[in-house]
Structure formats: structure tokens, C-alpha cells
Scaffold this motif. Structure first.
Motif, PDB file in Angstrom:
ATOM      1  N   LEU A  30     -82.266 -11.511 -12.206  1.00  0.00           N
ATOM      2  CA  LEU A  30     -81.269 -11.341 -11.155  1.00  0.00           C
ATOM      3  C   LEU A  30     -81.793 -10.375 -10.102  1.00  0.00           C
ATOM      4  O   LEU A  30     -82.344  -9.317 -10.426  1.00  0.00           O
ATOM      5  CB  LEU A  30     -79.951 -10.827 -11.747  1.00  0.00           C
ATOM      6  CG  LEU A  30     -78.785 -10.724 -10.758  1.00  0.00           C
ATOM      7  CD1 LEU A  30     -77.481 -11.125 -11.417  1.00  0.00           C
ATOM      8  CD2 LEU A  30     -78.648  -9.308 -10.188  1.00  0.00           C
TER       9      LEU A  30
ATOM     10  N   VAL B   1     -79.795 -15.473  -8.823  1.00  0.00           N
ATOM     11  CA  VAL B   1     -79.942 -15.521 -10.282  1.00  0.00           C
ATOM     12  C   VAL B   1     -80.821 -16.709 -10.639  1.00  0.00           C
ATOM     13  O   VAL B   1     -80.626 -17.806 -10.140  1.00  0.00           O
ATOM     14  CB  VAL B   1     -78.569 -15.668 -10.961  1.00  0.00           C
ATOM     15  CG1 VAL B   1     -78.706 -15.486 -12.463  1.00  0.00           C
ATOM     16  CG2 VAL B   1     -77.575 -14.672 -10.400  1.00  0.00           C
TER      17      VAL B   1
ATOM     18  N   CYS C 272     -72.764 -11.233 -15.313  1.00  0.00           N
ATOM     19  CA  CYS C 272     -73.338 -12.575 -15.219  1.00  0.00           C
ATOM     20  C   CYS C 272     -72.513 -13.564 -16.030  1.00  0.00           C
ATOM     21  O   CYS C 272     -72.440 -14.740 -15.694  1.00  0.00           O
ATOM     22  CB  CYS C 272     -74.765 -12.584 -15.761  1.00  0.00           C
ATOM     23  SG  CYS C 272     -75.950 -11.867 -14.645  1.00  0.00           S
TER      24      CYS C 272
END
Lengths: 282, 254
Positions: free
Chosen positions: B14, B64, B51
């Protein structure tokens, strides 16, 4: 008393005196108007049309005209202003386009009101064939009120804590549900304040209505949105400058009614705000 | 035997703009257990947690890559239904963020946005079940119309948990849920988590190592955006495989 304390005392007194200095003229103006105008305010003055070359009778059509203009302005400017503020705060990305919109909103608030008047005359009265009418006047005042409503609404929306949006979204709400249930209810007091502020300005403006709606003398009420109306600020201007030998007290009484109307609007906004603020604790 | 994984990431990376917040995270979070994520501030543990319900989407310029499977479904697919995902994966935040509404309306909020508003007595039943699950019903049943801000912080945080439970999620993410609470309230909320993990998969981010040791079945230790070690809590705290984990647990840094 030591030096620091003395200086503190002096600073305090100076600041207090300056603040007082600001209040004094306001109180004087209001007192002056009340003293000179209150005597002429009678039931007839408030409920009758002007007579005898506006030297006698009342100002009823002008009161109604101003109220209608304020309502018309609100109908137009409030939804447009609030919705665009929602767009700017909640949806718009920080790109060139958004910055241009924000810049134009700021600039819009700097335009002199006579320019709005001329614009309204060209755009609404002539181009769109609304004629000199309540509609054209309301639209012109509405455009003039937009920047303040947008700015106030934007600030109100931005002051709602980000965590409210976060929780709502984390519970699976859509963006619109989040705005509808978690943001707007808490932004309403601020939005109201800005709206009333700009509407009370609109109520007192002369220049924007000069060419778009205001009638010099029209001792009846309008029949439709395409009718002209009398309005308090313009009426005041007319009797103060265009009508010779008119008793001064009539001008003052007209001014007093206008001020009272604006105060009344502010009072309503304070009450509404207090009502909504009870819900807001963070 | 390897327990069934509820959440499984594969090479998860990320970026916030150019900042590399998570690097190659591979984690398997077992179902119906408490998994703690520990690590020093800024190690990416909250980012990892966010997430799992795609809350990072809200941060602009987030990118991501990799895979996050919940029940073998990759939630990073663009066609993922975020509304359904966030209902299934509830989240409790650091501050007890109740809405400035009545207790009842705080709970009703989720039902409303998910179109789960049915008959009045069914809503009341849901509210009651939710409050019972977090041990608030007996205290609050007579003051459901009180503003939720009048409750103690512990009650508020329990209400936040109830607000998630009422949507019948599978997974509950908790982002330092006790950091605003006093030690006794903390212990009581931890007890609640132990009860809830019989029915739900809990993932808790905490910088309080004692809390991780007390409350969790599994622990992951993160450092500088990487998952350094993941194992049974007991093993992490008594016999960690990595030197870095051992140093952190001993309090050498962090």
C-alpha cells in the motif's frame, strides 16, 4: 502595582474602549431613527398604500414587496447555494476546475451591487424577457446572495467532524446517506446563519432592484411573479430624494420598518439555530 | 492443524502517494478468534486494519496492490460491493464515536441505511439484542432516548460495538478500542471481546502489549510496514522466532 500589571490594565481598557466605540454608532443610528420615526408608525401606515403623491397614507405595498423579494431570493439562492456547497465540500476533487469555482465564488462576493443590478437587467429583464418583475428582481438578488450562502454553508459542512463521515461510511452507508444523515443535520445551524445574513442584506439593497423589479409608485399588490413591486429600500430612496415637501418623519418611519424587518429575520434565525444546536454536541 | 483463514492477504502493498506504508504483507487471520496486531506507532498496523473494510479508499492518492481475500473473495476487485463489505466487516474506532443522537437512534442508524427497518417492535428487538450482547441492556433499557454523549466513555465504546453487531457482521475490526478508557473499563471491554470471539472474527490493533497478550489468540508483529512475525499469542510472547519481535516485546524500542 507593578509594570506588567499596569500594562495589562491599559491594554484591557484600550481594547474595551475600542469595542465600545464600535457599538456606539450602531446604537446612535437606531436610536435616531426610532426617535424620529416611531411617532409616524400607525396601523394605517403599515396597512395602507401611499396616497397624495406618497406624502400621505402608508407603505403597505413596499412592505409586501420586500417580503416577497426576500422569499423569492431565498427560494432561488438557498437550494442552489447549499447544493453547490455540498458538492464543493463532499464531492469535488481538489483540481483546477474546483479551484476556479472557489475563486469565482470569492470574486462574486466582491462585485458592487449596482453591477448585479445591471447584469440582472440585461440577463433577466431583457434577454430572458422576464420584464421588470418580481422574478427578475429575485433572481438578481439571489445571485448576489449566493457567495455568502455558499461560503457559510461550506464552512458549516467543513466544521462537521470527519469522524462522523468515517463512522457512517464504515457502517456501510453510501456517500449520500452519510451526507443526508450524518453531515447535513449538524451543518444546518451554520447554513441558516449564513442564509439569513445574506437575505437581510438582500432585503436592504437598492441597486440590484433598481432596474429589475422596483416600482416608483404602485399602490397595489402584485398579481404574479411577472409583476413589478414596490420595495422598502427603493421607496425610502424615492421619498428621500424625489418627493419634495414630504414630512421627514415618513422617511424615518420607513427606515424603521425596514430595520425592524431585518431584525425580525435575524431573530428567527437565532431561534432556529438554538433549536438545532441542542442536538449538536461534540 | 492449520485453522481456516477468514482473512488472507497475499503480497499486499500500500502506498499513500509516494510513501510505502505496507510492504509485502502476507497474513492469515483465523475465523472466530481474536487476532492482535502490535507494533510501534507508524508501523502500518492501523493501515492494514483499514484495508480489510477498504476504509483506505477514503484517503486520496492511495494505491493498493496484491490480494485480500475474505472468505476466499478478493475484496480489492473493482466490482466489490463496498456497502455489503462494510456491513460484513464492522469497525470500532479509537475514540468512542457515538453520534450525537439518542442511544436508540445510534443503533437504528445502521438498520436504516441498510434498509433493514422493519416493524417497530422488530427494531426494538434488534436494539435490545445488540445492547444485550455488549452488556448494556440492563443499565440502559429505561433511557434509550437519552443522548448517547451522556454515557460514560466505556458505555459509549460498548454502544459503538453494539452499533456494529446489530448489522450482523462476520468480522469486527477494532482500532485501539481501549486507548480512551481507564484500566478497569479496559479490562471489562476485553472480557467482552473474549465473549464475542466465540461468534465473530475479531482483529484488534493495539500498542498495548499486555492487552494483546491478555485478549488475543494470535498476534502479528509489524515493523516499518512489514509483518515481521505472526504466530500464536503465547508463542510470540514467550518464544518469538525473530530477534526484532523479541526486542520489541522486551521493550528495547517502540
Amino acid at each position: 502595582m507593578n509594570g506588567a500589571k499596569l500594562r495589562q490594565q491599559i491594554a484591557f481598557s484600550v481594547l474595551g474602549a475600542i469595542t465600545l466605540l464600535i457599538v456606539v454608532p450602531i446604537i446612535l443610528v437606531i436610536l435616531y431613527i426610532i426617535i424620529n420615526g416611531a411617532g409616524s408608525i400607525t396601523w394605517q401606515f403599515l396597512t395602507q398604500a401611499p396616497r397624495n403623491g406618497m406624502k400621505a397614507g402608508g407603505i403597505f405595498p413596499a412592505i409586501v414587496g420586500t417580503i416577497l423579494l426576500v422569499v423569492g431570493t431565498m427560494l432561488f439562492a438557498l437550494p442552489l447555494g447549499v447544493l453547490s456547497a455540498i458538492y464543493l465540500v463532499e464531492y469535488a476533487r481538489d483540481d483546477l476546475f474546483t479551484r476556479m469555482i472557489k475563486l469565482s465564488v470569492v470574486n462574486l462576493s466582491g462585485i458592487p451591487s449596482i453591477v448585479y443590478g445591471l447584469f440582472g437587467f440585461t440577463a433577466f429583464v431583457l434577454l430572458l424577457h422576464f420584464g421588470t418583475s418580481l422574478l427578475a428582481g429575485s433572481l438578481t438578488l439571489g445571485i448576489m446572495s449566493l457567495p455568502v450562502i455558499i461560503t457559510a454553508s461550506k464552512e458549516a459542512l467543513e466544521s462537521v467532524p470527519l469522524t462522523y463521515r468515517e463512522i457512517s461510511l464504515s457502517l456501510g452507508a453510501t456517500k449520500w446517506q452519510t451526507i443526508r444523515y450524518c453531515v447535513l443535520p449538524y451543518a444546518i445551524p451554520g447554513i441558516l446563519t449564513g442564509t439569513v445574513l445574506s437575505l437581510s442584506r438582500a432585503a436592504g439593497e437598492t441597486a440590484p432592484i433598481l432596474f429589475t423589479v422596483a416600482a416608483f409608485y404602485l399602490p397595489r399588490l402584485p398579481h404574479s411573479a411577472f409583476d413589478q413591486v414596490m420595495a422598502l429600500p427603493y421607496h425610502l430612496y424615492v421619498i428621500a430624494t424625489q418627493v419634495p415637501n414630504i414630512p421627514l418623519s415618513i422617511s424615518f418611519a420607513t427606515a424603521l420598518v425596514l430595520i425592524a424587518l431585518v431584525f425580525l429575520m435575524n431573530l428567527v434565525s437565532i431561534i432556529l439555530r438554538a433549536h438545532y444546536r441542542k442536538k449538536r454536541l461534540w | 492443524m492449520e485453522p481456516q483463514a477468514k482473512i488472507e492477504t497475499k503480497d499486499l502493498n500500500l502506498f499513500y502517494g509516494t510513501f510505502h506504508a505496507l510492504t509485502d504483507v502476507n497474513i492469515r487471520i483465523p475465523a472466530r478468534a481474536v487476532t492482535a496486531i502490535i507494533g510501534p506507532s507508524g508501523c502500518g498496523k492501523s493501515t492494514l486494519l483499514r484495508c480489510f473494510n477498504r476504509m483506505n479508499d477514503l484517503v486520496e492518492h492511495t494505491q493498493v496492490t496484491g490480494r485480500i481475500a475474505i472468505d476466499d473473495q478478493n475484496i480489492l476487485e473493482p466490482q466489490t460491493d463496498l456497502i455489503a463489505l462494510r456491513r460484513k466487516v464492522g469497525m470500532v474506532f479509537q475514540r468512542p464515536n457515538v453520534f450525537s443522537l439518542s442511544i436508540y437512534n445510534n443503533l437504528k442508524f445502521g438498520l436504516r441505511i441498510h434498509g433493514m427497518l422493519s416493524r417497530r417492535n422488530e427494531i426494538r428487538q434488534s436494539v435490545r439484542t445488540g445492547l444485550e450482547q455488549v452488556g448494556l441492556w440492563d443499565d440502559l433499557k429505561d433511557k434509550l432516548s437519552a443522548n448517547a454523549h451522556t454515557l460514560t466513555l466505556e458505555q459509549q465504546q460498548r454502544l459503538c460495538i453494539a452499533r456494529v453487531l446489530i448489522l450482523r457482521p462476520d468480522i469486527i475490526l477494532l482500532d485501539e478500542p481501549c486507548s480512551a478508557l481507564d484500566p478497569i473499563a479496559t479490562l471489562r471491554v476485553e472480557e467482552l471481546l473474549r465473549v464475542l470471539c466465540k461468534d465473530y472474527t475479531l482483529v484488534i490493533v493495539t500498542h498495548n502489549m499486555q492487552q494483546a497478550a491478555r485478549v488475543s489468540d494470535f498476534t502479528g508483529f509489524m515493523y516499518l510496514g512489514r509483518l515481521v512475525e505472526f504466530a500464536d499469542t503465547q508463542k510470540i510472547f514467550t518464544n518469538p522466532a525473530e530477534q526484532l519481535t523479541e526486542d520489541y516485546i522486551r521493550g528495547s524500542f517502540g
